[in-house]
Write a protein that holds these residues in place. Structure first.
Motif, PDB file in Angstrom:
ATOM      1  N   LYS A   1      -5.849 -39.315 -29.907  1.00  0.00           N
ATOM      2  CA  LYS A   1      -6.333 -41.165 -30.183  1.00  0.00           C
ATOM      3  C   LYS A   1      -5.397 -41.629 -29.608  1.00  0.00           C
ATOM      4  O   LYS A   1      -6.418 -42.537 -28.842  1.00  0.00           O
ATOM      5  CB  LYS A   1      -5.451 -41.110 -31.870  1.00  0.00           C
ATOM      6  N   LYS A   2      -4.534 -41.881 -28.602  1.00  0.00           N
ATOM      7  CA  LYS A   2      -4.163 -42.875 -27.556  1.00  0.00           C
ATOM      8  C   LYS A   2      -5.288 -42.710 -26.410  1.00  0.00           C
ATOM      9  O   LYS A   2      -5.553 -42.924 -25.470  1.00  0.00           O
ATOM     10  CB  LYS A   2      -2.952 -42.470 -27.134  1.00  0.00           C
ATOM     11  N   LYS A   3      -5.620 -40.951 -26.054  1.00  0.00           N
ATOM     12  CA  LYS A   3      -5.668 -40.349 -25.069  1.00  0.00           C
ATOM     13  C   LYS A   3      -7.215 -41.344 -24.908  1.00  0.00           C
ATOM     14  O   LYS A   3      -8.185 -41.158 -23.983  1.00  0.00           O
ATOM     15  CB  LYS A   3      -5.876 -39.004 -24.991  1.00  0.00           C
ATOM     16  N   ALA A   4      -7.890 -40.686 -25.714  1.00  0.00           N
ATOM     17  CA  ALA A   4      -9.027 -41.560 -26.120  1.00  0.00           C
ATOM     18  C   ALA A   4      -9.366 -42.792 -26.175  1.00  0.00           C
ATOM     19  O   ALA A   4     -10.318 -43.152 -25.607  1.00  0.00           O
ATOM     20  CB  ALA A   4      -9.543 -41.177 -27.672  1.00  0.00           C
ATOM     21  N   GLU A   5      -8.402 -43.250 -26.713  1.00  0.00           N
ATOM     22  CA  GLU A   5      -8.459 -45.370 -26.018  1.00  0.00           C
ATOM     23  C   GLU A   5      -7.940 -45.564 -24.576  1.00  0.00           C
ATOM     24  O   GLU A   5      -9.126 -46.521 -24.363  1.00  0.00           O
ATOM     25  CB  GLU A   5      -7.416 -45.545 -27.112  1.00  0.00           C
ATOM     26  N   LYS A   6      -8.107 -44.368 -24.315  1.00  0.00           N
ATOM     27  CA  LYS A   6      -7.348 -44.960 -23.197  1.00  0.00           C
ATOM     28  C   LYS A   6      -8.806 -45.100 -21.990  1.00  0.00           C
ATOM     29  O   LYS A   6      -9.278 -45.305 -21.112  1.00  0.00           O
ATOM     30  CB  LYS A   6      -6.646 -44.060 -22.308  1.00  0.00           C
ATOM     31  N   ILE A   7      -8.858 -43.235 -22.213  1.00  0.00           N
ATOM     32  CA  ILE A   7     -10.542 -43.228 -21.506  1.00  0.00           C
ATOM     33  C   ILE A   7     -11.556 -44.284 -21.693  1.00  0.00           C
ATOM     34  O   ILE A   7     -12.412 -44.575 -21.121  1.00  0.00           O
ATOM     35  CB  ILE A   7     -11.059 -41.379 -22.108  1.00  0.00           C
ATOM     36  N   ALA A   8     -11.587 -44.637 -23.257  1.00  0.00           N
ATOM     37  CA  ALA A   8     -12.997 -45.861 -23.692  1.00  0.00           C
ATOM     38  C   ALA A   8     -12.604 -46.586 -22.988  1.00  0.00           C
ATOM     39  O   ALA A   8     -13.334 -47.228 -22.824  1.00  0.00           O
ATOM     40  CB  ALA A   8     -12.510 -45.670 -25.266  1.00  0.00           C
ATOM     41  N   ALA A   9     -11.486 -47.610 -22.452  1.00  0.00           N
ATOM     42  CA  ALA A   9     -10.487 -47.799 -21.980  1.00  0.00           C
ATOM     43  C   ALA A   9     -10.988 -47.972 -20.453  1.00  0.00           C
ATOM     44  O   ALA A   9     -11.432 -49.909 -19.775  1.00  0.00           O
ATOM     45  CB  ALA A   9      -9.798 -48.625 -22.277  1.00  0.00           C
ATOM     46  N   THR A  10     -10.717 -47.228 -20.262  1.00  0.00           N
ATOM     47  CA  THR A  10     -11.302 -46.645 -18.432  1.00  0.00           C
ATOM     48  C   THR A  10     -13.476 -46.913 -18.443  1.00  0.00           C
ATOM     49  O   THR A  10     -13.158 -47.033 -16.821  1.00  0.00           O
ATOM     50  CB  THR A  10     -10.643 -46.053 -18.308  1.00  0.00           C
ATOM     51  N   THR A  11     -13.871 -46.417 -19.074  1.00  0.00           N
ATOM     52  CA  THR A  11     -14.829 -46.507 -19.159  1.00  0.00           C
ATOM     53  C   THR A  11     -15.858 -47.691 -19.493  1.00  0.00           C
ATOM     54  O   THR A  11     -15.682 -48.294 -20.545  1.00  0.00           O
ATOM     55  CB  THR A  11     -15.688 -44.652 -19.847  1.00  0.00           C
TER      56      THR A  11
END
Lengths: 294, 70
Positions: free
Chosen positions: A284-294
């Protein structure tokens, strides 16, 4: 629910400065709390009365900085040096009778679930080794057998420090204390292993010498206790007075006892259910990080 | 008379990210970070004089903290 921690405007002028600091620069409701807040944010623990250089107070600071949602946490303490600190922390807390802490936490956790069904409430038990292992072992074990969902933290100083150094179950074999002059005749109780066998989903044994590790373990333990099952953390907080050390030697003592092969080398046990829960969190954290950078 | 810690601001390397004394001080809110100068500062009224900050600072070879009598 932002800004739940506020001060009544009528009382602003008469409240002590420490209280105002806590409301203004405390780390309540901060999603990324941790030891990195030290030095800039007001801590949830104030001038406590533990001895100068006490490793227990280092552990206490790290724990108070790491618990995930302090505004919705209730801590249950027991008699001992920890009960000197509980009046000085900015989290709801209960002082139980010696040894009763896990029984009280059980009732509290159930009552909170009934009273606040739509809010996450964490219960954390924090007691010394005498309360956890000797006097309260019955309550401790029974709460794990019943799979009660709260975190048990044991401050292991390997003796009864508050009353002058009597032998405790967690004392190491052969150790001579001020009030145990013969030396302990049996081994240190292996409570982490007992916890694992009794149904704890997460067990860790460690010292308080690495704030980042304490933060990681406390966060994991509280989150697993919230969703999966009981968790147990045993932290070595040596009593510098009783083992004959100077005030500045506590940190080195913790580092020595967590060296490879020593009795407090960091070990953790994570049950398969807890592991899959942690993996889910990490994804979940990884997905949030990816969503934040893109 | 009490022994309290004192930070030598010139030797302190908090601006490089060092937080050792702040991390290991057993007293809460005792060593603060001055966010303007980026140096550690001691709140003397909270210091119990345990010297742990001196130990961790010296171990990292910064030697920025000394004990002074007050």
């Amino acid at each position: 629910m932002a800004n739940r921690i506020q001060i009544n405007k009528e009382f602003v002028d008469i409240m002590p400065q420490d209280y105002l600091d806590l409301v203004e620069t405390g780390t309540f409701e901060s999603p990324n709390r941790g030891w990195k807040d030290f030095g800039t944010a007001t801590e949830l623990i104030a001038e406590h009365s533990l001895c100068a250089g006490c490793p227990e107070s280092i552990a206490f600071r790290h724990i108070m900085a790491s618990i995930p949602n302090p505004e919705d946490t209730v801590m249950v303490g027991s008699t001992g040096c920890t009960s000197l600190v509980f009046p000085m922390i900015a989290v709801h807390n209960i002082h139980s009778l010696f040894g009763n802490q896990n029984a009280i936490a059980t009732g509290l956790k159930r009552a909170l679930a009934v009273r606040f069904p739509d809010r996450v409430k964490d219960v954390i038990v924090l007691a010394g080794d005498g309360a956890t292992v000797d006097i309260g072992l019955d309550m401790t074990l029974q709460s794990w057998f019943r799979k009660e969902r709260f975190t048990t933290i044991c401050f292991d100083n390997e003796l009864y420090a508050n009353t002058g150094g009597q032998e405790s179950g967690l004392m190491q074999k052969g150790f001579l204390a001020k009030m145990a002059p013969v030396g302990k005749r049996f081994d240190k109780v292996r409570l982490p292993e007992i916890a694992r066998e009794s149904g704890c989903d997460y067990v860790a044994i460690m010292t308080a010498s690495k704030p980042s590790l304490v933060e990681k373990v406390i966060k994991q333990a509280v989150l697993i206790a919230r969703e999966v099952g009981p968790t147990y953390i045993q932290i070595y907080t040596p009593c510098i007075l009783e083992i004959g050390k100077q005030s500045m030697e506590g940190l080195q003592e913790m580092r020595t006892s967590e060296a490879p092969g020593e009795r407090f080398k960091f070990r953790e046990f994570i049950s398969p259910e807890a592991q899959s829960f942690l993996d889910g969190l990490a994804e979940k954290k990884k997905a949030e990080k990816i969503a934040a950078t893109t | 008379m009490y022994n309290v810690a004192e930070v030598n601001a010139e030797a302190c390397v908090a601006q490089k990210g060092c937080r050792l004394c702040i991390m290991y001080c057993p007293e809460a809110n005792c060593i603060q970070l001055d966010t303007q100068k980026m140096k550690a500062v001691i709140v003397e009224s909270r210091c119990k004089g345990c010297e742990l900050c001196v130990v961790v600072c010296d171990a990292a070879k910064h030697n920025a903290i000394t004990m002074v009598a007050r």
